[in-house]
Design an enzyme around this catalytic site. Structure first.
Site, PDB file in Angstrom:
ATOM      1  CD  GLU A  72      -3.206  -1.183   1.748  1.00  0.00           C
ATOM      2  OE1 GLU A  72      -3.676  -0.019   3.229  1.00  0.00           O
ATOM      3  OE2 GLU A  72      -4.003  -2.187   2.601  1.00  0.00           O
ATOM      4  CD  GLU A 115      -3.304  -6.163   2.919  1.00  0.00           C
ATOM      5  OE1 GLU A 115      -4.151  -5.766   3.377  1.00  0.00           O
ATOM      6  OE2 GLU A 115      -1.643  -5.962   3.165  1.00  0.00           O
TER       7      GLU A 115
HETATM    8  O1  AHR Z   1      -5.047  -5.869   7.248  1.00  0.00           O
HETATM    9  C1  AHR Z   1      -4.904  -4.865   8.091  1.00  0.00           C
HETATM   10  C2  AHR Z   1      -4.200  -4.225   7.265  1.00  0.00           C
HETATM   11  O2  AHR Z   1      -5.197  -3.602   5.870  1.00  0.00           O
HETATM   12  C3  AHR Z   1      -3.040  -4.713   6.124  1.00  0.00           C
HETATM   13  O3  AHR Z   1      -1.922  -3.678   7.677  1.00  0.00           O
HETATM   14  C4  AHR Z   1      -2.789  -3.173   5.709  1.00  0.00           C
HETATM   15  O4  AHR Z   1      -2.072  -3.487   4.659  1.00  0.00           O
HETATM   16  C5  AHR Z   1      -3.921  -2.978   5.168  1.00  0.00           C
HETATM   17  O5  AHR Z   1      -4.806  -1.823   4.877  1.00  0.00           O
END
Ligand code: AHR
Length: 523
Positions: free
Chosen positions: A195, A323
């Site tokens: 991110e 994610e």
């Molecule tokens: O999964 C939790 C958080 O969500 C992670 O650390 C981040 O990459 C995302 O924003």
């Protein structure tokens, strides 16, 4: 509502009525198209966050909880059963505070730090590189390491690659050997930041595109390794970010091939980040909102893929959804920074919709990692001291594992509509594959809170003869497994189907997930 091979033509739209209905869903399957559903679509994510690593995976060798070299035996056994293929670590946002050299060597001499991202708790670095690699070896998963490109350096990350994968006469390989590991490991997957638009450095797309050059050219292949380097994507709907990165890092003649093997997308099914809502106490509106948001994954993948196709028509670069999942308010009485949430049939159906979307897009999606493995967000496993419970999401991964490395069967879905208020979504989600033994597997989810959905499955040049099935359906959409009642939601045999004129007609219970196994005759 018609969708073809994962291209949802109309996702959530206004309807002129305010009640559910139940017309039949028709799924027309084509011939297999030689696209393999990568097993890595069934991948995971474990971050130094709350009790994912500490307590969930790592208890330390001196713990009374049964463990092997500090890693929980019960968690390892559960993960081996579902054949977890790959685990992303150490973050997430934590990765950009992580300095791997602080997590090697004798545990007693590792420095203690503050985990500034997740609750300001003490990070004692007792779970570091060797412990993570041991976890991967015990579970049978491949490691996927996320580098620190915000507070780390190019040298730090390239040294990590060397430490893990070089067998040579060099400082990093020697350091590894001095820490007890003679032979290098195989670590193929590396993320060049997490991110980077946000916690990974708030970088503009063109700045990150340049940074990528320094990282990707510095991460070397040692011995016979071929690193798979994943670039950070932008915000879910930032198509300009995808355009910027793809334009710079792919060429139609492929000379940049290997510098960026994958491109990441993160997407959580959250409508209102200020008020996410509870994990278990929801009504039909809360159920619907989460699933409607989940369905947006399909359009996101289609749109990012279309940009990727422009610069990479041969689909050399994989879309890595590293994610994804549901994200609710934390359970009451728990640390808000630990992101601990329960998991119901809503999560099971959301997981099934996402996995079906990934299967249907398997020509571009090469990996996906649900957030997260244990005790955080949409976890597969919850632990409390020595107790462990498997969530409905765990059982979806168990049922869907039949798709790992199988050949995709393209599906055209004419789905019944499921409407709540003035919005509607497809009531049914579906994907299919054929495995090496020529068994066909069809996975289905019924997103309808309270109605059975009838689905007609039509095949091309295949007649099903023997059919068996399993269903995840507990009777109440809010049901979940707790430490006191761990078996409320668990797969059962399913037989609510019939074969008629070569077609299979299935009755999906409300709020359920079904996987069918078909043996039959090819024409
Ligand atoms: O999964 C939790 C958080 O969500 C992670 O650390 C981040 O990459 C995302 O924003």
């Amino acid at each position: 509502m018609k969708r073809t091979s994962g291209i949802l033509t109309s996702l959530v739209f206004f309807a002129s009525f305010a009640s559910t209905q139940s017309q039949e869903t028709v799924v027309q399957f084509g011939m297999t198209d030689s696209v393999v559903i990568s097993k890595n679509i069934y991948g995971h994510f474990a971050e130094h966050l709350g009790h994912c690593i500490y307590g969930g995976i790592w208890v330390g060798e001196r713990s009374t909880i049964p463990n092997t070299r500090g890693i929980r035996n019960d968690v390892v056994a559960a993960l081996r059963k579902i054949r977890i293929p790959v685990v992303r670590w150490p973050g997430g946002c934590f990765a950009d505070d992580y300095h791997w050299m602080e997590g090697i060597g004798p545990a007693a001499s590792r420095p203690k730090l503050v985990n500034t991202t997740w609750g300001g708790v003490t990070e004692d670095n007792s779970f570091g590189t060797h412990e993570f690699m041991d976890f991967c070896e015990q579970t049978g998963a491949e490691p996927y390491i996320c580098g620190n490109i915000r507070s780390g350096t190019v040298k730090e990350m390239s040294d990590w690659v060397q430490y893990l994968t070089s067998d040579g006469d060099n400082a990093m390989a020697k350091l590894r050997r001095s820490n007890g590991r003679e032979k290098p490991w195989t670590v193929k997957f590396w993320a060049m930041g997490n991110e980077t638009w946000g916690c990974g450095g708030i970088m503009p797309a063109d700045f990150y595109a340049s940074e990528l050059g320094r990282y990707s050219t510095s991460l070397k292949n040692f011995e016979d390794s071929h690193l798979y380097k994943v670039a950070s994507g932008g915000l879910p709907e930032d198509y300009n970010w995808t355009e910027t990165i793809m334009k710079k890092w792919s060429t139609t003649d492929g000379w940049l091939q290997g510098y960026m093997s994958g491109y990441s997308l993160h997407f959580y099914a959250v409508t209102n980040w200020e008020k996410k809502g509870p994990a278990t106490q929801f009504d039909e509106a809360g159920w619907f909102t989460t699933l409607a948001k989940t369905w947006e994954m399909d359009a996101l993948i289609s749109k990012h893929s279309a940009i990727m196709d422009k610069y990479d028509p041969k689909k050399r670069i994989g879309l890595v959804v590293d994610e994804w999942g549901t994200w609710y308010d934390v359970e009451s009485g728990t640390n808000p920074s630990f992101l601990y949430q329960q998991n119901t049939m809503r999560d099971a159906v959301a997981a099934a919709i996402n996995l079906n979307i990934f299967n249907n897009h398997a020509d571009r999606v090469k990996m996906a990692n649900i957030a997260q493995l244990v005790n955080v967000l949409q976890s597969l496993i919850l632990t409390d001291g020595a107790k462990m419970v498997l969530t409905p999401t765990y059982y979806v991964f168990d049922l869907f594992k039949v798709h790992q490395n199988a050949l995709r069967i393209p599906a055209t879905l004419e789905a019944a509509e499921y409407a709540v208020g003035d919005k509607k979504i497809p009531a049914v989600s579906c994907s299919a594959s054929v495995d090496e033994q020529r068994r066909v597997h069809v996975s289905l989810a019924n997103a309808d809170f309270s109605h059975t959905q009838k689905v007609a499955l039509r095949f091309a040049r295949f007649t099903p003869v023997n059919v068996s099935g399993k269903v995840l359906d507990s009777g109440r959409a809010n049901d979940f497994n707790s430490f006191e009642h761990p078996d409320v939601v668990a797969p059962k045999a399913f037989s609510d189907f019939s074969i008629s004129a070569g077609n299979l007609v299935v009755a999906l219970p409300p709020a359920s997930v079904v996987v069918l196994e078909l043996e039959g005759k090819n024409e």
